[in-house]
Motif scaffolding. Structure first.
Motif, mmCIF file in Angstrom:
data_model
loop_
_atom_site.group_PDB
_atom_site.id
_atom_site.type_symbol
_atom_site.label_atom_id
_atom_site.label_comp_id
_atom_site.label_asym_id
_atom_site.label_seq_id
_atom_site.Cartn_x
_atom_site.Cartn_y
_atom_site.Cartn_z
ATOM 1 N N UNK A 86 3.670 -4.005 2.135
ATOM 2 C CA UNK A 86 2.547 -3.074 2.023
ATOM 3 C C UNK A 86 1.593 -3.268 3.201
ATOM 4 N N UNK A 87 1.512 -2.243 4.016
ATOM 5 C CA UNK A 87 0.675 -2.331 5.215
ATOM 6 C C UNK A 87 -0.227 -1.109 5.316
ATOM 7 N N UNK A 88 -1.271 -1.255 6.092
ATOM 8 C CA UNK A 88 -2.147 -0.113 6.356
ATOM 9 C C UNK A 88 -2.322 0.045 7.853
ATOM 10 N N UNK A 89 -2.682 1.252 8.223
ATOM 11 C CA UNK A 89 -2.824 1.580 9.638
ATOM 12 C C UNK A 89 -4.286 1.443 10.056
ATOM 13 N N UNK A 90 -4.600 0.458 10.891
ATOM 14 C CA UNK A 90 -6.005 0.247 11.277
ATOM 15 C C UNK A 90 -6.543 1.366 12.162
ATOM 16 N N UNK A 91 -5.628 2.117 12.755
ATOM 17 C CA UNK A 91 -6.073 3.188 13.662
ATOM 18 C C UNK A 91 -6.427 4.477 12.909
ATOM 19 N N UNK A 92 -5.928 4.558 11.685
ATOM 20 C CA UNK A 92 -6.161 5.791 10.933
ATOM 21 C C UNK A 92 -7.652 6.026 10.715
ATOM 22 N N UNK A 93 -8.012 7.293 10.666
ATOM 23 C CA UNK A 93 -9.424 7.633 10.486
ATOM 24 C C UNK A 93 -9.802 7.631 9.007
ATOM 25 N N UNK A 94 -8.792 7.626 8.149
ATOM 26 C CA UNK A 94 -9.064 7.689 6.711
ATOM 27 C C UNK A 94 -9.739 6.417 6.225
ATOM 28 N N UNK A 95 -10.398 6.543 5.097
ATOM 29 C CA UNK A 95 -11.048 5.386 4.496
ATOM 30 C C UNK A 95 -10.022 4.295 4.257
ATOM 31 N N UNK A 96 -10.473 3.064 4.442
ATOM 32 C CA UNK A 96 -9.589 1.940 4.170
ATOM 33 C C UNK A 96 -9.192 1.928 2.700
ATOM 34 N N UNK A 97 -10.175 2.197 1.830
ATOM 35 C CA UNK A 97 -9.868 2.137 0.403
ATOM 36 C C UNK A 97 -8.826 3.189 0.032
ATOM 37 N N UNK A 98 -8.880 4.336 0.704
ATOM 38 C CA UNK A 98 -7.889 5.376 0.423
ATOM 39 C C UNK A 98 -6.511 4.948 0.906
ATOM 40 N N UNK A 99 -6.471 4.315 2.055
ATOM 41 C CA UNK A 99 -5.191 3.847 2.592
ATOM 42 C C UNK A 99 -4.578 2.779 1.704
ATOM 43 N N UNK A 100 -5.429 1.859 1.265
ATOM 44 C CA UNK A 100 -4.930 0.781 0.411
ATOM 45 C C UNK A 100 -4.436 1.357 -0.911
ATOM 46 N N UNK A 101 -5.201 2.287 -1.450
ATOM 47 C CA UNK A 101 -4.794 2.918 -2.709
ATOM 48 C C UNK A 101 -3.442 3.592 -2.536
ATOM 49 N N UNK A 102 -3.284 4.297 -1.438
ATOM 50 C CA UNK A 102 -2.017 5.002 -1.191
ATOM 51 C C UNK A 102 -0.862 4.026 -1.092
ATOM 52 N N UNK A 103 -1.133 2.918 -0.393
ATOM 53 C CA UNK A 103 -0.101 1.907 -0.207
ATOM 54 C C UNK A 103 0.384 1.365 -1.548
ATOM 55 N N UNK A 104 -0.571 1.052 -2.421
ATOM 56 C CA UNK A 104 -0.201 0.502 -3.730
ATOM 57 C C UNK A 104 0.433 1.589 -4.598
ATOM 58 N N UNK A 105 -0.144 2.797 -4.504
ATOM 59 C CA UNK A 105 0.395 3.906 -5.300
ATOM 60 C C UNK A 105 1.868 4.142 -4.957
ATOM 61 N N UNK A 106 2.169 4.139 -3.671
ATOM 62 C CA UNK A 106 3.560 4.353 -3.243
ATOM 63 C C UNK A 106 4.479 3.286 -3.831
ATOM 64 N N UNK A 107 3.955 2.050 -3.838
ATOM 65 C CA UNK A 107 4.770 0.963 -4.382
ATOM 66 C C UNK A 107 5.064 1.192 -5.859
#
Lengths: 248, 248
Positions: free
Chosen positions: A1-22
């Motif tokens: 589970x990784x997140x993209x630091x370059x993305x403009x989206x909120x970190x919390x949204x990215x993390x949520x997506x990462x876990x949701x996908x899992x």
DNA sequence: CAATTTTCATTTGTCTGACATTTAATGTTT
DNA sequence: AAACATTAAATGTCAGACAAATGAAAATTG
């Protein structure tokens, strides 16, 4: 589970997506425990509040539940039919109200779907379902019933019809269509004559299901569709007239 | 908007519910701006992180969007069909996978609903819809197509059928049933003979819609339902056998 | 005067660190 | 052995701070 630091989206949204996908992919199974907030914060290299925001997002979608205490934490949650129902109904209702779906479209969709159940329901309905339908018909005939209560009973009647098909997936998909229509139905003023016609059709439907005659149920539902459509058109016309009046 | 300090539920959940109710009831309209986080914190007598958790819950449900900057804030969001689609599909898929819905139930629900659209689609389908269906049929006939791609194309074909009814509410409700079936369909291994039968039925459906013959479309769909069910049963039986083998 | 740039206030996004509360496991006492 | 107290781990909540984005007003410039 990784997140993209370059993305403009909120970190919390990215993390949520990462876990949701899992969770959605089946990588995490029901009742499995997620790492603690502190561990997740460490893993994703963010602070705990950010992780918490992500977890709240998932909780809002009923994907996880949290438990306090020593052996607490966040756990993957089994999505129950009831919760899915509630979610589906809320979304459907909002979709209709926010996008100003017209009565005709919603009505057509609802009855088209309901007719899809009629055949199956005629085959499988239990005495329980029939009893519920009869009871609601009786309730609808009671004098002094408010329009809103009449609509409630109408929904309950159709719900029993759908449930008669004994297919939870079908019931789930249908619930959205039937319940989301209710706000629109509530705009209608039901005269005694209107009610008599509807009750007559409901009786015919119940009779057809009792006789396990799918074709007859389908016919009655088709008539009910047409009748509901005319009622809706009248109500919308009256509404438009009242609006024009007030703007004059 | 008030919250109950005695409730055992999370404050952020209570606050989210309070705001959600205001949106659903129509008290807050689309594009209306919510008070700033600081103001909400003040209003509900909680800290800003708690308010933020509540807002993230609402954002996860697509009820609000947030904007940074001077005249930024949280705004009530218009729920678009696309988002509702995505949400609905996710929920439906999870519901099926987490509750281990059997192939038969899901398949029956899907085709019952689809048949509900067939009549309308026969009446209203545009040349565009027909073209899409023909194109997908052509794709399905291509040699060397993987099972997964075949399923994708199958979904696209049926989607076109449903969209042919030109009723967005119907399309929305159906999407959940059709797309949520895909993971189950992907378990099936399609032999060349299987594909030929399905493509034949698809062609019959497309022909019927082109001729605006709803009854013929319904018949072909009924046959497709039966055929898909037998394929599913075979696949499930093969799966069970393989499992028994590995456990021996 | 008009156009451009700069400044600035507002608001969300994120972090740090702390304390409160809940809960299960552990230890202690009777 | 049972009842009770202790403790550790986890979430829930808070306070205060800074970063970053953004629109609007103010200052500057051609």
């Amino acid at each position: 589970m990784k997140i993209d630091p370059k993305s403009s989206a909120d970190l919390s949204a990215q993390i949520a997506k990462s876990i949701r996908d899992a969770i959605i992919s089946g990588e995490m199974i029901v009742d499995e425990r997620l790492p603690s907030e502190a561990e997740l914060a460490d893993q994703f290299q963010v602070s705990r509040p950010t992780v918490r925001e992500a977890l709240k997002r998932l909780a809002a979608q009923n994907l996880i539940r949290t438990q306090r205490g020593a052996s607490g934490g966040a756990f993957v949650r089994r999505l129950s039919y009831d919760e899915a129902f509630a979610q589906h109904i809320t979304t459907s209702t909002l979709l209709l109200s926010m996008n100003a779906v017209d009565f005709e479209t919603a009505c057509e969709a609802r009855f088209a779907l309901e007719r899809a159940c009629a055949r199956l329901s005629a085959k499988r309905r239990t005495p329980d379902h029939l009893a519920t339908m009869r009871a609601e018909i009786h309730r609808q005939a009671q004098p002094g019933l408010s329009d809103e209560r009449f609509c409630d009973s109408d929904v309950a009647f159709h719900r029993a019809l759908v449930d008669g098909a004994s297919n939870p997936v079908l019931s789930y998909q249908l619930a959205g269509a039937v319940e989301a229509m209710q706000p629109l139905m509530n705009m209608i003023t039901f005269t005694q004559r209107n009610r008599d016609v509807i009750i007559g059709l409901h009786t015919r439907i119940a009779d057809a299901l009792e006789a396990q005659d799918g074709a007859a149920a389908d016919t009655a539902l088709a008539e009910l569709t047409a009748y509901t459509l005319t009622l809706g058109e009248e109500a919308m016309a009256a509404r438009a007239a009242a609006k024009a009046q007030s703007e004059r």
